[in-house]
Design an enzyme around this catalytic site. Structure first.
Site, mmCIF file in Angstrom:
data_model
loop_
_atom_site.group_PDB
_atom_site.id
_atom_site.type_symbol
_atom_site.label_atom_id
_atom_site.label_comp_id
_atom_site.label_asym_id
_atom_site.label_seq_id
_atom_site.Cartn_x
_atom_site.Cartn_y
_atom_site.Cartn_z
ATOM 1 N N GLU A 1 -18.848 0.420 -0.055
ATOM 2 C CA GLU A 1 -17.904 -0.053 -1.072
ATOM 3 C C GLU A 1 -18.124 0.698 -2.378
ATOM 4 O O GLU A 1 -19.240 1.093 -2.715
ATOM 5 C CB GLU A 1 -18.082 -1.550 -1.308
ATOM 6 C CG GLU A 1 -17.612 -2.379 -0.141
ATOM 7 C CD GLU A 1 -17.749 -3.878 -0.377
ATOM 8 O OE1 GLU A 1 -17.126 -4.638 0.356
ATOM 9 O OE2 GLU A 1 -18.485 -4.273 -1.305
ATOM 10 N N SER B 219 -14.883 -3.063 -2.873
ATOM 11 C CA SER B 219 -15.306 -4.452 -2.877
ATOM 12 C C SER B 219 -14.108 -5.325 -3.200
ATOM 13 O O SER B 219 -13.161 -4.902 -3.861
ATOM 14 C CB SER B 219 -16.389 -4.650 -3.939
ATOM 15 O OG SER B 219 -16.548 -6.007 -4.257
#
Length: 539
Positions: free
Chosen positions: A439, A464
């Site tokens: 992420e 994220s």
């Protein structure tokens, strides 16, 4: 029941002796007592999981009171927030590891059904994948969100720290001032407060029909969560006796409902990874285009951290997922759930208790859902959380600044080499290229924290659920597999048009192909697991 093979016949005499050595009694081998697995993902590293032993104890008590025999084992879990920017490449591969773990334990020990006790980013989808794959009666118990600290009317929580990093790197806050924020960002047990990936997947679980009603939004330390755990234990015994299996619950209609609620609430872009993976285990194909199709006709009814100011606790107080379903009642397709009620019945029973936290469609925060899928010569598909992008950046063109690691980008921010209007490009971050598809919250929040308002980011990695702003991820094909993002060079002009769903780079197809001939993937240090993961996703 599957466990009957262990309960009778001279051939399994040693098997029973082993189980009695583990604590079972002769009466536990009664054919009326189902063997129930309890996959407990407790650890004391993840705040979302530190309380799961207590919930697991209640699940087992519910199983026993309902006439079943519980068997508990441990499931690993990675905290994405702790792993991020340090070593996050193993996070996505852990999802498959969780699914494999449950397959190993349930099938090897002839269990009749199982409960997954979970909470965070890859653990919940991994358990749902196992449920779809094994098609044994199953119920998922998600552990609930944490509660933000409210100080002076402002909400503070751990993920706030990623933005603070950007403020420090940009010279807008000194290190001492940032360190002084640490104690007020710590919130205690539960998944992170906003509609990040963990809570998004809890919502998906509830809408799919695989968890008890209100499970997704009930706060981790609310006494009701323990009640839900106990009822989950009772429920799995009932499902085993009834013979209701996950594939009867997780129908195509259920998946489309889950995507719709995800769009209405503005959830994490990671659902584009996880929902199709779960569906694939149930032998269904769901494409990114389905997300875009549903998003176009689903209004955004919630404004939850990080896109807005409300937290999951506010959603719970406003009526929880049944209230969101109620707002969408005319769009919801009927499908069964573990509750014994259909999803339509749950929607009909839902009540909205706050009209701003969960808005009516005619007063939506945004006319479309959370996710948009962009295409063009730079991507056959890519994903952006459009509801977290301000109006001025819905259409943007700017010169590329290419970096091959998060560290390079952070260093460039600190050196003030990023300018308003730039389009930051991070190739070779995908499932094969990184490998592991980490992420990109550290760079995205660092850009935001530094105060930039007109800097976009494009990557073949993922974001994220905490990411906001003009951040485009999941670019396919990824650079490692010959995707055009690997051909982008500093100064190339990139055009982003969210309303028209376009992502283009202003170079010809011939130039892209010529550059790709000379493209060389950056060297990465690989563990055996990452090497195998890269091989799985390489073309």
């Amino acid at each position: 029941m599957r466990s009957d093979i262990l309960k009778k016949g001279i051939e399994t005499l040693p098997h029973r002796a082993l189980l009695m050595s583990a604590g079972l009694k002769k009466e536990d081998f009664a054919l009326t007592k189902p063997f129930i697995g309890v996959a407990n993902s407790y650890n004391n590293i993840i705040p979302g999981h530190v309380h799961l032993n207590d919930l697991t104890a209640e699940v087992k008590r519910g199983v026993i009171d309902a006439g079943g025999i519980p068997f508990e084992w441990g499931v690993p879990g990675i905290c994405d927030g702790v792993a991020m920017f340090v070593e996050m490449r193993l996070s996505l591969p852990s999802r498959e590891h969780v699914a494999d773990n449950i397959e190993l334990m349930t099938l090897s020990h002839s269990l009749d059904g199982w409960v997954g006790v979970t909470n965070c980013d890859k653990i919940t989808p991994g358990m749902l994948m196992a449920a779809a794959r094994l098609d044994l009666p199953a119920v998922i118990l998600t552990g609930g969100p944490m509660k933000a600290n409210v100080i002076g009317g402002l909400k503070h929580h751990p993920i706030e720290g990623f933005k603070i990093v950007g403020q420090v790197k940009a010279g807008k806050m000194d290190v001492q001032e940032a360190e002084a924020m640490l104690s007020i960002m710590a919130c205690g047990a539960g998944s992170c407060v906003g509609l990040y990936t963990a809570n998004t997947m809890a919502v998906v679980t509830e809408v799919l029909g695989m968890s008890l009603t209100k499970c997704a939004t009930t706060i981790a330390l609310d006494p009701l969560k323990r009640v839900q755990a106990y009822e989950t234990g009772k429920k799995i015994v009932a499902l085993v006796k009834k013979g209701l299996r996950p594939r009867e619950i997780m129908t195509r209609k259920a998946f489309e409902n889950a995507i719709m609620v995800d769009m209405a609430m503005g959830g994490s872009t990671n659902t584009v990874l996880h929902i199709p993976a779960i569906a694939k285990e149930a032998e269904m194909d769901l494409s990114a285009d389905l997300f875009d199709k549903i998003s176009r006709k689903t209004p955004n009814l919630c404004s939850i951290i990080p896109a807005g100011n409300y937290e999951m606790a506010d959603i719970d107080l406003a009526g929880g997922i049944p209230a969101v379903l109620n707002r969408l009642e005319d769009k919801i397709q009927d499908s069964p759930t573990v509750n014994g009620l259909s999803i339509k019945a749950i929607a009909g029973n839902g009540r909205v208790l706050n009209d701003d936290v969960i808005r009516a469609p005619e007063h939506a925060y945004y006319p479309q859902g959370g996710i948009a899928v962009l295409k063009g010569n730079l991507a056959e598909s890519s994903v952006i959380k459009q509801t977290a992008v301000n109006k001025e950046m819905q259409v943007h063109s700017g010169p590329a600044k290419v970096f091959f690691s998060e560290r390079e980008l952070i260093d460039a921010l600190e050196a003030k080499k990023i300018f308003e209007g730039d389009v930051v490009v991070l190739p070779f971050q995908g499932a094969a290229g990184a490998p592991g598809m980490p992420e990109m919250l550290t760079p995205t929040d660092a850009i935001k924290g530094a105060g930039y308002e007109r800097v976009a980011l494009v990557t073949d990695g993922r974001f994220s659920g905490a990411t906001t702003g003009p951040c485009i991820g999941h670019v396919e094909p990824e650079a490692y597999n010959g995707g055009a993002i690997g051909a982008v060079r500093d100064g190339d002009v990139i055009d982003i048009n969210i309303p028209e769903r376009k992502l283009e780079v202003r170079i010809t197809d011939d130039e892209i192909q010529e550059r790709l001939k000379h493209m060389k993937a950056p060297e990465r240090t690989l563990t055996p697991l990452l090497r195998a993961f890269r091989k799985r996703f390489s073309i």
